[in-house]
Design an enzyme around this catalytic site. Structure first.
Site, PDB file in Angstrom:
ATOM      1  CE  LYS A 112      81.380  43.481   6.716  1.00  0.00           C
ATOM      2  NZ  LYS A 112      81.670  42.064   6.545  1.00  0.00           N
ATOM      3  CE  LYS A 194      92.077  43.905   4.179  1.00  0.00           C
ATOM      4  NZ  LYS A 194      90.918  43.180   4.520  1.00  0.00           N
ATOM      5  CE  LYS A 197      85.400  43.121  -3.267  1.00  0.00           C
ATOM      6  NZ  LYS A 197      84.883  41.880  -2.746  1.00  0.00           N
TER       7      LYS A 197
END
Ligand code: ADP
Ligand code: TRP
Length: 328
Positions: A112, A194, A197
């Site tokens: 992240k 991949k 969302k």
């Protein structure tokens, strides 16, 4: 008797990756003897969803998705994470025995950061709350997708640190159960990366009709004509088709593509096969979802009953932990 536990974040509509990588496994595990706890990780979702109304809707949608996909509330305890505030207490206890280094090594946190996300403290301590989720129910088996493996390993470490600090077996060491099928471990999105969302490349499991046709039509392909022979391994649309077709049918399509010529299907044809197969596969679940949407009280009652059972278990584990470290 073994206790199974897992959860999923209500951070968006659930897609094929979530279903084949997580939910399907959760539902299947409930056929095994044991106690089954499945929850909607709404505390965790606060690290990304900052809109109260949207979060409420997503929690409901996630509960309905579990039920529509076959989770039987008679066999499994389905609940909302935040209905069991004891996990946040346990999370604090675990944070006092966990080193910064352990958390700094977390792949999902590092990914992240690498993607430019400005981390909150909550995002950094996400694995501690997840460990608390697992340990709060004396879980034995945690069915998870590949990307959650490290989090379960960290949970094992945290349980060990706490137990050795206080010289007793307060927390039970959980084992993970990994999705074995490679096709299901990393479902590609419509761009071949991949499915996620957060990449905007997902296919919602309940999409249907025109909307699904449009979405499937966006699957990235190249401009080679159908007649040109192609290596099926290069076409990720086959990784999606593999989720639904029998191996015989899949092989037939792949052979035709590999041979090329007048008989070979074009990309549009493969995409339409995917649309039809996906629609058919989820048809019974889509119907159940519609019934559940029309019956909000039933969903509320299931979640309330689940919360009561889950909370009773977590309270006894919390009491054991408080006792061990001198807070009782
Ligand atoms: P997303 O990346 O869409 O935000 P999450 O991180 O919330 O998904 O993942 C929820 C669960 O779904 C995890 O257990 C994860 O392993 C599984 N999962 C997510 N994306 C995929 C995928 N593309 N293929 C297989 N499993 C996936
Ligand atoms: N981190 C998991 C995910 O993103 C969700 C989760 C939260 C979870 N707590 C858990 C999964 C405990 C298994 C066990 O999918």
């Amino acid at each position: 008797m073994k206790t199974f536990l897992s959860g999923i974040q209500p951070s968006g509509l659930l897609h094929l990756g979530n279903y084949f990588g997580a939910i399907r496994q959760h539902v299947q595990s409930t056929a095994e003897p044991g106690e089954h706890f499945y929850f909607i990780a709404d505390y965790h979702a606060l690290t990304t969803v900052k809109d109260a109304q949207r979060l409420r809707e997503l929690v409901r949608e996630t509960a309905i998705t579990y039920l529509a996909c076959g989770l039987d509330p008679e066999k499994a305890v389905l609940f909302r994470q935040s209905d069991v505030p004891e996990v946040t207490e346990i999370s604090w206890l675990l944070s006092t025995v966990s080193g910064m280094g352990l958390l700094e090594r977390a792949h999902s946190y590092k990914d992240k950061l690498a993607n430019g996300i400005k981390p909150s403290v909550g995002l950094f301590t996400y694995p501690i709350l997840m460990a608390a989720d697992i340990l709060a129910y004396d879980s034995d088996i945690v069915p998870v997708g590949k990307d959650q493996v490290q989090h379960v390993e960290m949970t094992q470490d945290m349980a060990g640190y706490f137990n050795s600090a206080y010289g007793s077996e307060v927390f039970r060491r959980p084992e993970m159960r990994l999705q074995k099928s490679e096709t299901m471990q990393k479902v590609p999105g419509i761009d071949g990366q991949k499915m996620s969302k957060s990449y905007g490349n997902d296919l919602w499991i309940f999409e249907e009709g025109k909307a699904l046709k449009k979405r499937v039509g966006k699957i990235v392909t190249d401009s080679r004509p159908p007649q040109e022979a192609k290596d099926p391994k290069e076409l990720f649309v086959f990784d999606l088709l593999a989720l639904f077709l029998t191996s015989e049918e899949l092989q037939e399509w792949q052979d035709k593509v590999a041979q090329g010529g007048e008989e070979a299907p074009g990309y549009g044809h493969l995409k339409m096969r995917l649309k039809d197969a996906m629609e058919e596969y989820f048809a019974p679940a889509r119907e159940r979802r519609k019934e559940l949407l029309a019956n909000p009280k039933m969903v509320d009652d299931i979640l309330a009953a689940g919360a009561a059972k889950a909370r009773a278990r977590a309270q006894s584990v919390r009491d054991r932990a408080l006792q061990a470290c001198g807070l009782r």
